[in-house]
Design an enzyme around this catalytic site. Structure first.
Site, short mmCIF file in Angstrom:
data_model
loop_
_atom_site.label_atom_id
_atom_site.label_comp_id
_atom_site.label_asym_id
_atom_site.label_seq_id
_atom_site.Cartn_x
_atom_site.Cartn_y
_atom_site.Cartn_z
N ASP A 13 3.24 11.53 8.81
CA ASP A 13 1.95 10.98 8.39
C ASP A 13 0.85 11.72 9.14
OD1 ASP A 13 0.04 9.26 7.18
OD2 ASP A 13 0.17 7.81 8.80
N SER A 14 -0.39 11.46 8.74
CA SER A 14 -1.52 12.03 9.47
C SER A 14 -1.71 11.34 10.82
CB SER A 14 -2.80 11.90 8.64
OG SER A 14 -3.09 10.53 8.40
N CYS A 77 2.81 8.85 3.82
CA CYS A 77 1.35 8.97 3.68
C CYS A 77 1.04 9.09 2.20
CB CYS A 77 0.88 10.21 4.45
SG CYS A 77 -0.86 10.64 4.18
N CYS A 191 -2.66 3.06 1.20
CA CYS A 191 -2.67 3.93 2.37
C CYS A 191 -1.71 3.28 3.35
CB CYS A 191 -4.07 4.03 2.97
SG CYS A 191 -4.10 4.81 4.62
#
Length: 267
Positions: A13-14, A77, A191
């Site tokens: 994921d970010s 994500c 999200c």
């Protein structure tokens, strides 16, 4: 292909949003070795261009797979999945599971036939979301809103910082104020950061709404794809790897430990 028992599942994921995907997966596969990767140097993804994400994500996942040799990768994500999933699958020789907005379950659950999709700016504008809405919610009014501030709220929550209730309130208001928003009865948390602040969103809702996200479905998909593979007798300490280490990462250690992650490394 022979899989070693200590071959991990890689979650990407970010930031920390993918922990909402890791949690259900750990519950279903409690002894699975885990590598959780966060692109802290590229965070946040939701405000980046499609071209930046399409270039960055496959390159990073290639490096991670080379280092950790996972049996399977999960792009935990929504933004990265809706933009780069096909490119990642083409680049890697292991199964790759993506995370897509839970529009189908929202459409099945909505009684008012009005539901919201709350994601990042990059996710809610994707044609992929148009297709899901047309396929599964053709008889519904599908409202959309992007909130970068809500992503930051989830990160702050996991660092143990005080939270501003106005952030969750404003994010929901972006849906409720649209035409038909007063009848909205379901919200897709599109999200992976947002399930981490579901309690804050529920408290801020002006009228009762249900929330849906993809964590449980992804856990079932991981279990299906790894069926029959060997696992360790006990879960080894999980590893978190970040593309940039700083004091904010250190503040995440207690939250990461609750997900079985004991070690932090830099990519």
């Amino acid at each position: 292909m022979t899989v070693a028992p200590d071959a991990p599942i890689l979650f990407f994921d970010s930031g920390v949003g993918g922990l909402s995907i890791l949690g259900p997966a750990r519950a279903m596969l409690p002894t699975a070795p885990i590598v959780y990767a966060a692109d802290s140097a590229g965070f946040p993804y939701g405000t980046k261009s499609e071209a930046e994400i399409a270039a960055r994500v496959p390159a990073l996942l290639g490096r991670l797979v080379e280092r950790y040799r996972p049996r399977l990768a999960v792009i935990a994500c929504n933004t990265a999945s809706t933009i780069a999933l096909a490119a990642v699958r083409a680049a890697l020789d292991i199964p790759v599971v993506g995370t897509v907005p839970a529009i189908k379950p929202a459409a099945l659950l909505s009684r008012s036939r009005v539901f919201g999709v709350l994601g990042t700016d990059a996710t809610v504008r994707q044609p992929y979301v148009d297709r899901l809405a047309a396929e599964h919610g053709a008889d519904c009014t599908v409202l959309r809103h992007g909130s970068a501030a809500l992503v930051e709220l989830a990160e702050a929550k996991l660092r143990g910082e005080p939270l501003d209730p106005a952030v969750a309130r404003d994010a929901l208001a972006g849906l409720v104020r649209q035409q038909g928003g007063d009848r909205m009865d379901m919200v897709v948390l599109a999200c992976t950061h947002f399930p981490l602040v579901e309690a804050e969103l529920a408290a801020a809702a002006p009228h009762p709404v249900g929330f849906v996200h993809g964590g449980d479905g992804i856990a079932r998909r991981i279990a299906f794809l790894t069926q029959g593979q060997p696992w360790p007798d006990a879960a080894p300490p999980g590893v978190a790897v970040f593309t940039r280490l700083d004091d904010s990462i250190d503040a995440l250690r207690p939250a990461l430990a609750t997900f079985g992650i004991q070690r932090i490394e830099a990519l």
